[in-house]
Write an enzyme that holds these catalytic residues in place. Structure first.
Site, PDB file in Angstrom:
ATOM      1  N   LYS A 105      29.435  77.686  38.468  1.00 59.67           N
ATOM      2  CA  LYS A 105      29.893  77.007  39.839  1.00 59.67           C
ATOM      3  C   LYS A 105      31.246  77.665  40.266  1.00 59.67           C
ATOM      4  CE  LYS A 105      30.107  72.667  41.859  1.00 59.67           C
ATOM      5  NZ  LYS A 105      29.938  70.975  41.688  1.00 59.67           N
TER       6      LYS A 105
ATOM      7  N   SER B 222      26.281  68.622  44.492  1.00 58.96           N
ATOM      8  CA  SER B 222      27.092  69.920  45.142  1.00 58.96           C
ATOM      9  C   SER B 222      26.718  71.374  44.420  1.00 58.96           C
ATOM     10  CB  SER B 222      28.777  69.565  45.277  1.00 58.96           C
ATOM     11  OG  SER B 222      29.157  69.451  43.793  1.00 58.96           O
TER      12      SER B 222
ATOM     13  N   SER C  20      26.557  65.413  40.971  1.00 62.27           N
ATOM     14  CA  SER C  20      26.426  66.965  41.275  1.00 62.27           C
ATOM     15  C   SER C  20      25.721  67.675  40.468  1.00 62.27           C
ATOM     16  CB  SER C  20      27.806  67.604  41.870  1.00 62.27           C
ATOM     17  OG  SER C  20      28.220  66.995  43.184  1.00 62.27           O
TER      18      SER C  20
HETATM   19  N1  GLN Z   1      27.247  63.696  46.186  1.00 59.35           N
HETATM   20  C1  GLN Z   1      28.385  63.218  45.790  1.00 59.35           C
HETATM   21  C2  GLN Z   1      29.742  63.397  46.638  1.00 59.35           C
HETATM   22  O1  GLN Z   1      29.611  63.992  47.653  1.00 59.35           O
HETATM   23  C3  GLN Z   1      28.585  63.966  44.428  1.00 59.35           C
HETATM   24  C4  GLN Z   1      29.577  65.095  44.253  1.00 59.35           C
HETATM   25  C5  GLN Z   1      29.868  65.583  43.027  1.00 59.35           C
HETATM   26  O2  GLN Z   1      29.302  64.795  42.024  1.00 59.35           O
HETATM   27  N2  GLN Z   1      30.660  66.561  42.852  1.00 59.35           N
HETATM   28  O3  GLN Z   1      30.621  63.037  46.310  1.00 59.35           O
END
Ligand code: GLN
Length: 475
Positions: A75, A150, A174
């Site tokens: 990532k 994400s 995410s």
């Molecule tokens: N969807 C969550 C957010 O927008 C999780 C993001 C994540 O785990 N990095 O913060």
């Protein structure tokens, strides 16, 4: 040939049925076949081939590491020495890592082959991968739908055979949410199990690096390589490490189900049906299901967003156009350097979160929001621990719906934030959680079931995942 286990790859490498070079070429072909999925921001083609040749020699010589033959996608928030890393943000355009993240280095040391860096929501803020400065990632199961976020690019890399394993990060879901949307396995480790050194921080008291895989076995292998103390990250526990766990043959376990989750009005009918079927299958196999009430469910997402935006507003203050990445051409003094570089460099969601975080930390509102958020977090952590004292794991769908359409939620931040309803608990409580591909909708969209366990009980979660899958009525 597609493999679901590194052990099978290894056996075929050993017997000469395949080579690392072949495996890398297979990944590169898959990437070239579906460029529209936009899973990778950069592919390290020739490097990967060169590395594969070296590992093939090690295989011949019998000196190869535990991850020889395992192709890995990273990532774009993980530092890999002398390679670009941008958090899918314009503000880090052109920036190259000076060192490798500990998690990345440990995989490398065991002879993993890195394929490239994957697209993600900017600074890991999002649940659909539509917040990347480099365009959205599409779900290979249905390209009109999001892969989740994400870590969407990492999920799709594994889903579409572009890498055997991928690393993602999970601050509020995410890894698990995109795993559920793409039919892959995703693990959010215990907070403090894996070093965050070399991870571009979003919310430091929540962030964890974890794997996407095609099997539970690979999860175990990758975690055993990646977890453990690191002198560079004081939040990695030196006292505790992943607990050993071996399921005794025929042993029965207790799964705790949150009433408010299974009765939630937002639950998609097919997710509901999957959850009911999963519960029935476990009961039929002799396991125990207990139900608990969690009135705090509705406070989880708000508490998560208050606390993570506060941490983000502090963490992202380092991107000012001064030290890293892009400096605006409009910069002519200190203030204009900060303002213009941030205005141009950050996307809308990142700006929203920095402002929200600055607001909840401001002296007039600190008690009403930030302190309150911390108190709610404490209650959630205690209640979660209490439930886990009476059960082996919490069982809950990973997401309330299957993958949604591109554009469906991107105009409505609150709807997008609610995509995290079932995943933020594990991050707020600091405990591990795994998403297991369990069923597909009639349309063929993957759905995941989630198991949440006690601190450092990842191995128990792996064993329970196997039980979940083997008890499934119609696999
Ligand atoms: N969807 C969550 C957010 O927008 C999780 C993001 C994540 O785990 N990095 O913060």
């Amino acid at each position: 040939m597609t493999y679901s286990r590194i052990a099978d790859i290894r056996a075929d490498l050993q017997s000469g049925k395949t080579t690392c070079v072949d495996l890398v070429r297979g990944c590169l072909a898959a990437i070239q076949a579906q460029p529209e999925l936009n899973a990778f921001l950069e592919v390290w083609e020739s490097e990967a081939i060169e590395r594969a040749k070296e590992i093939d020699v090690k295989i011949q010589a019998g000196t190869a590491g535990k991850l020889a033959g395992c192709t890995v996608a990273l990532k774009d928030v993980l530092a890999y020495k002398n390679h670009k890393v941008s958090a899918s943000s314009k503000i880090l355009e052109g920036f190259e890592s000076l060192y490798s993240a500990t998690a990345v280095q440990r995989l490398w040391d065991e002879d993993a082959i890195f394929i490239g860096r994957t697209n993600c929501d900017e600074f890991a803020m999002g649940a659909s991968n539509e917040n990347s400065a480099y365009g959205p990632v599409l779900n290979a199961a249905d390209p009109s739908r999001v892969p989740g976020g994400s870590s969407g690019g990492s999920a799709v890399a594994v889903q579409a055979g572009m890498a055997h394993v991928a690393l993602g990060t999970d601050t509020g879901g995410s890894i698990r949410q995109p795993a559920a949307f793409t039919g892959t396995y995703g693990l959010k480790p215990t907070y403090g199990a894996v070093s965050r050194w070399g991870l571009l921080a979003y919310a430091s008291s929540f962030d964890q690096i974890g794997p996407f895989t095609k099997s539970v076995d690979d999860m175990e292998l990758v975690m055993s390589v990646m977890a453990g103390p690191d002198e560079h990250d004081a939040t990695v526990s030196t006292k505790h490490s992943l607990k050993e766990f071996k399921a005794a043959a025929g042993a029965k376990y207790t799964f705790a189900v949150m009433q408010e989750a299974v009765q939630h009005p937002g639950l998609h009918p097919e997710v509901k049906a999957m959850t009911d079927a999963c519960i029935q299958a476990l009961e039929a196999a002799g396991h125990t299901i207990t139900y608990f009430s969690f009135p705090l469910l509705d406070y989880m997402v708000p508490a998560y967003y208050v606390l993570t935006t506060a941490e983000a507003s502090s963490n992202l203050s380092r991107y000012s156009g001064m030290l890293y990445g892009n400096r605006s051409s409009q910069a002519h003094d200190l203030e204009s350097t900060f303002i213009a570089s941030r205005t141009e460099g950050f996307g809308a969601e990142v700006k929203r979160r920095i402002m929200l975080g600055t607001f909840v930390l401001s002296s007039d509102f600190y008690d009403a929001y930030y302190r309150k958020g911390q108190q709610v977090r404490r209650l959630i952590r205690e209640k979660t621990a209490e439930v886990l004292q009476g059960a082996d794991a919490i069982l809950i769908p990973t997401t309330s719906t299957p993958a949604f359409k591109l554009g469906e939620k991107s105009k409505d931040p609150i709807a997008m934030y609610l995509a995290d309803l079932f995943t933020v608990q594990a991050n707020l409580a600091g405990v591990p959680a795994i998403s297991v591909p369990y069923a597909t909708t009639q349309e063929g969209l993957p759905m995941g079931m989630q198991l949440i366990g006690g601190e450092f009980e990842e191995r128990k979660l792996f064993a329970l995942s196997d039980i979940l899958l083997s008890s499934r009525a119609n696999p």
